[in-house]
Design a protein around this motif. Structure first.
Motif, PDB file in Angstrom:
ATOM      1  N   ILE A  88       0.916  -1.248   0.183  1.00 21.04           N
ATOM      2  CA  ILE A  88      -0.199  -0.073  -0.004  1.00 21.04           C
ATOM      3  C   ILE A  88       0.704   1.275   0.221  1.00 21.04           C
ATOM      4  N   SER A  89       2.060   0.965   0.519  1.00 20.44           N
ATOM      5  CA  SER A  89       3.015   2.247   0.536  1.00 20.44           C
ATOM      6  C   SER A  89       3.685   2.727  -0.898  1.00 20.44           C
ATOM      7  N   GLY A  90       3.267   1.722  -1.706  1.00 18.35           N
ATOM      8  CA  GLY A  90       4.234   1.821  -3.056  1.00 18.35           C
ATOM      9  C   GLY A  90       5.544   1.331  -3.079  1.00 18.35           C
ATOM     10  N   GLY A  91       5.938   0.473  -2.199  1.00 27.48           N
ATOM     11  CA  GLY A  91       7.259  -0.018  -2.114  1.00 27.48           C
ATOM     12  C   GLY A  91       7.493  -0.752  -3.300  1.00 27.48           C
ATOM     13  N   ALA A  92       6.551  -1.504  -3.852  1.00 33.75           N
ATOM     14  CA  ALA A  92       7.003  -2.518  -5.155  1.00 33.75           C
ATOM     15  C   ALA A  92       7.496  -1.767  -6.013  1.00 33.75           C
ATOM     16  N   ASP A 227      -0.196   7.525  -6.283  1.00 33.48           N
ATOM     17  CA  ASP A 227      -0.819   7.987  -5.454  1.00 33.48           C
ATOM     18  C   ASP A 227      -0.514   9.436  -4.838  1.00 33.48           C
ATOM     19  N   ALA A 228      -1.337  10.296  -5.500  1.00 30.02           N
ATOM     20  CA  ALA A 228      -0.814  11.690  -5.215  1.00 30.02           C
ATOM     21  C   ALA A 228      -1.050  12.422  -3.818  1.00 30.02           C
ATOM     22  N   ASN A 229      -1.681  11.458  -2.942  1.00 29.78           N
ATOM     23  CA  ASN A 229      -1.884  11.783  -1.587  1.00 29.78           C
ATOM     24  C   ASN A 229      -0.740  11.282  -0.698  1.00 29.78           C
ATOM     25  N   HIS A 230      -0.063  10.720  -1.071  1.00 29.74           N
ATOM     26  CA  HIS A 230       1.108   9.904  -0.128  1.00 29.74           C
ATOM     27  C   HIS A 230       2.537   9.726  -0.861  1.00 29.74           C
ATOM     28  N   VAL A 288       7.672  -5.438  11.547  1.00 26.05           N
ATOM     29  CA  VAL A 288       6.031  -4.889  11.347  1.00 26.05           C
ATOM     30  C   VAL A 288       6.012  -3.547  12.221  1.00 26.05           C
ATOM     31  N   PHE A 289       6.435  -3.420  13.606  1.00 29.01           N
ATOM     32  CA  PHE A 289       6.354  -2.252  14.124  1.00 29.01           C
ATOM     33  C   PHE A 289       7.369  -1.205  13.505  1.00 29.01           C
ATOM     34  N   PHE A 290       8.589  -1.736  13.061  1.00 29.88           N
ATOM     35  CA  PHE A 290       9.294  -0.795  12.451  1.00 29.88           C
ATOM     36  C   PHE A 290       8.787  -0.139  11.124  1.00 29.88           C
ATOM     37  N   ALA A 291       7.876  -1.055  10.379  1.00 34.06           N
ATOM     38  CA  ALA A 291       7.289  -0.642   9.253  1.00 34.06           C
ATOM     39  C   ALA A 291       6.241   0.535   9.479  1.00 34.06           C
ATOM     40  N   LEU A 292       5.427   0.111  10.445  1.00 37.67           N
ATOM     41  CA  LEU A 292       4.327   0.922  11.009  1.00 37.67           C
ATOM     42  C   LEU A 292       4.628   2.272  11.513  1.00 37.67           C
ATOM     43  N   LEU A 293       5.972   2.506  11.991  1.00 34.79           N
ATOM     44  CA  LEU A 293       6.543   3.703  12.475  1.00 34.79           C
ATOM     45  C   LEU A 293       6.901   4.449  11.265  1.00 34.79           C
ATOM     46  N   PHE A 295       5.871   4.190   7.987  1.00 37.14           N
ATOM     47  CA  PHE A 295       4.491   4.544   7.099  1.00 37.14           C
ATOM     48  C   PHE A 295       3.439   5.386   7.925  1.00 37.14           C
ATOM     49  N   SER A 296       3.836   5.594   9.168  1.00 42.34           N
ATOM     50  CA  SER A 296       2.834   6.480  10.064  1.00 42.34           C
ATOM     51  C   SER A 296       3.065   8.009   9.602  1.00 42.34           C
ATOM     52  N   ARG A 297       4.152   8.485   8.856  1.00 45.93           N
ATOM     53  CA  ARG A 297       4.294   9.735   8.630  1.00 45.93           C
ATOM     54  C   ARG A 297       3.498  10.186   7.648  1.00 45.93           C
ATOM     55  N   ASN A 298       2.962   9.280   6.792  1.00 49.78           N
ATOM     56  CA  ASN A 298       2.033   9.612   5.602  1.00 49.78           C
ATOM     57  C   ASN A 298       0.949   8.861   5.747  1.00 49.78           C
ATOM     58  N   HIS A 299       0.342   8.029   6.757  1.00 48.31           N
ATOM     59  CA  HIS A 299      -0.706   7.397   6.738  1.00 48.31           C
ATOM     60  C   HIS A 299      -1.470   7.176   8.206  1.00 48.31           C
ATOM     61  N   THR A 300      -2.655   7.519   8.306  1.00 49.67           N
ATOM     62  CA  THR A 300      -3.023   7.646   9.953  1.00 49.67           C
ATOM     63  C   THR A 300      -2.930   6.248  10.545  1.00 49.67           C
ATOM     64  N   ARG A 301      -3.158   6.103  11.735  1.00 49.04           N
ATOM     65  CA  ARG A 301      -3.032   4.898  12.368  1.00 49.04           C
ATOM     66  C   ARG A 301      -4.103   4.033  11.999  1.00 49.04           C
ATOM     67  N   GLN A 302      -5.393   4.769  12.029  1.00 49.71           N
ATOM     68  CA  GLN A 302      -6.558   4.034  11.723  1.00 49.71           C
ATOM     69  C   GLN A 302      -6.349   3.302  10.308  1.00 49.71           C
ATOM     70  N   HIS A 303      -5.854   4.122   9.383  1.00 48.81           N
ATOM     71  CA  HIS A 303      -5.726   3.291   8.110  1.00 48.81           C
ATOM     72  C   HIS A 303      -4.746   2.002   8.143  1.00 48.81           C
ATOM     73  N   LEU A 304      -3.550   2.320   8.835  1.00 45.64           N
ATOM     74  CA  LEU A 304      -2.624   1.403   8.917  1.00 45.64           C
ATOM     75  C   LEU A 304      -3.158   0.101   9.772  1.00 45.64           C
ATOM     76  N   GLU A 305      -4.089   0.325  10.785  1.00 42.67           N
ATOM     77  CA  GLU A 305      -4.804  -0.819  11.466  1.00 42.67           C
ATOM     78  C   GLU A 305      -5.583  -1.648  10.677  1.00 42.67           C
ATOM     79  N   LYS A 306      -6.459  -0.942   9.451  1.00 39.96           N
ATOM     80  CA  LYS A 306      -7.113  -1.618   8.639  1.00 39.96           C
ATOM     81  C   LYS A 306      -6.416  -2.354   7.745  1.00 39.96           C
TER      82      LYS A 306
END
Length: 458
Positions: A88-92, A227-230, A288-293, A295-306
């Protein structure tokens, strides 16, 4: 697990085992019963026929099922989360674009393959291929030539990683059943996976691209919307996330080796703490927690939880089938069938690693599912492995890889991957057999040969 006293001779038990496997295949192939249900039903029937007491049937099933899931569910679940977060982050896309820029347009297929090898560490074959296909098609449209030239190095990379390297469910389940060190299996699997991919997927993909002129699919839109938003992560960050589990896992295997050699004390608190961080579930959790940390700069915690929640849904079926395979294996061990098979194979003089590959290949060809073939074979040969003296940790890893090789070869019409690749590339069945089936067979056979050589040398 407490073994049940066998009521039958070895020949009778092997006959029951053969009938159980045939029944399993008939239920899955002929009557289209889901593998999860078929494995449970056959496990119960096998327990009853072999004389497992009624009051011990369910405990025997639950012991095999729970024991397998104890490790498999954690690794597969955490690996799926890492893969989904990168997706979802565009890493690929970042991986592909950067590597093509590094290797140059003429080596675009190689760059796509390398990107898929990296991205294939945490993400499953189906999901990884679906994520990469739009990128593959874009590159193929830009540089021209048969789509196979670009698709097969990438698809083969996902297939190799899915078959040989934890945290993918097949090697994880097999390592659990055979008692292999999973950290060492990660390293051994990677060492074998890279040349296997190069020979069986990259070089063959270039050959197939010249022989079969496969056009871009008509459904391909020709572009990938950014993705123009992130802001997508940097290449270095994506690489850091993918390599972090490997570095942490090496803490365990490296320090274990240092302990055996006497370089450090086995009772050292710091050493034991670092080794704990290197255990695969902990290493993946930290990642996983490192990745969450990150990507939390550009995504909300609620979005990452989903996102994390959505990553778990598609893998439930894989985890349950893997656990049911462990259940079937538990019944085979408890009833004495596994010991009977071990005795027969020992009498023939067939090496364990060869027997593992042959049995796994037979199951793969018969019913299609690599996971079922892998877990069932591991369960069948585990008593033979336990009874074979002198097997090192490396030997156990090579046996797991041999089983995975057998579970990869000869992908055909009863394999979901066969249809996935054929339909996405818009190839008919005959062409898919001539291309995809050949590549899968090359990958599985080459991996087995490398494992066999490794078991002889080490």
């Amino acid at each position: 697990m407490t073994e049940i006293t066998a009521h039958y001779s070895a020949g009778t038990l092997l006959g029951i085992a053969a009938c159980a496997v045939v029944l399993l295949l008939v239920l899955i192939m002929r009557f289209k019963v889901h593998a999860f249900l078929a494995l449970i039903l056959v496990s119960i029937a096998t327990a009853l026929v072999t004389g497992v007491p009624f009051d011990k049937v369910v405990p025997t099933l639950l012991t095999g099922f729970g024991g397998t899931l104890a490790s498999v569910a954690l690794l597969v679940g955490l690996g799926a989360m890492i893969g989904r977060l990168l997706e979802i982050s565009g890493g690929a896309k970042v991986l592909a674009d950067t590597l093509i820029g590094k290797f140059g347009p003429h080596r675009a297929p190689f760059a796509l393959g390398v990107a898929s090898l990296l991205f294939g560490f945490p993400i499953f074959f189906d999901a990884g291929l679906v994520v990469m296909l739009p990128i593959i098609f874009s590159v193929a449209k830009q540089f021209g030539g048969s789509t196979l030239k670009y698709a097969f190095p990438a698809a083969g990379a996902f297939a190799v990683m899915h078959a040989l390297v934890p945290p993918h469910p097949g090697p994880v389940a097999a390592s659990e059943l055979l008692g292999a060190n999973i950290g060492l299996l990660v390293i051994t699997g990677l060492v074998i996976a890279i040349p296997t991919w190069y020979l069986g997927a990259y070089l063959y993909g270039q050959y197939a691209g010249k022989k079969f002129d496969i056009k871009l699919p008509s459904s391909f839109l020709g572009s990938i919307e950014a993705d123009a938003n992130h802001q997508p992560p940097s290449f270095g960050m994506v690489l850091s996330i993918l390599l972090m589990p490997l570095v942490l896992i090496f803490l365990d295997t490296g320090l274990n080796t240092a302990t055996v050699l006497g370089w450090v004390s086995a009772n050292n608190t710091l050493v034991n703490f670092l080794r704990m961080l290197g255990k695969t579930p902990v290493a993946l959790l930290i990642t996983v927690f490192f990745a969450l940390l990150v990507f939390s700069r550009n995504h909300t915690r609620q979005h990452l939880e989903k996102v994390c929640d959505g990553a778990l849904g598609p893998i439930c079926g894989i985890i349950l089938v893997t656990g049911a395979g462990g259940m079937f294996g538990g019944v085979l061990r408890a009833s004495g069938i596994g010991d009977a098979l071990a005795g027969v194979l020992s009498d023939t003089g067939m090496p364990v690693i060869v027997a593992a590959f042959v049995i796994s290949t037979a199951l793969r060809v018969a019913q299609g599912s690599a996971t079922v073939a892998l877990t069932t074979t591991a369960a069948l040969v585990s008593p033979m492995v336990a009874a074979t003296a002198g097997l090192s940790e490396f030997d156990l890893c090579f046996i797991v890889i041999a089983i995975a090789g057998g579970a990869t070869v000869l992908s055909h019409v009863n394999d979901s991957g066969f249809w996935l690749v054929g339909r996405f590339l818009e190839m008919d069945e005959k062409t898919t057999l001539k291309t995809w089936t050949v590549m899968e067979t090359l990958i599985g056979t080459i991996a087995f040969v490398f494992a066999l050589i490794g078991s002889i040398i080490l």
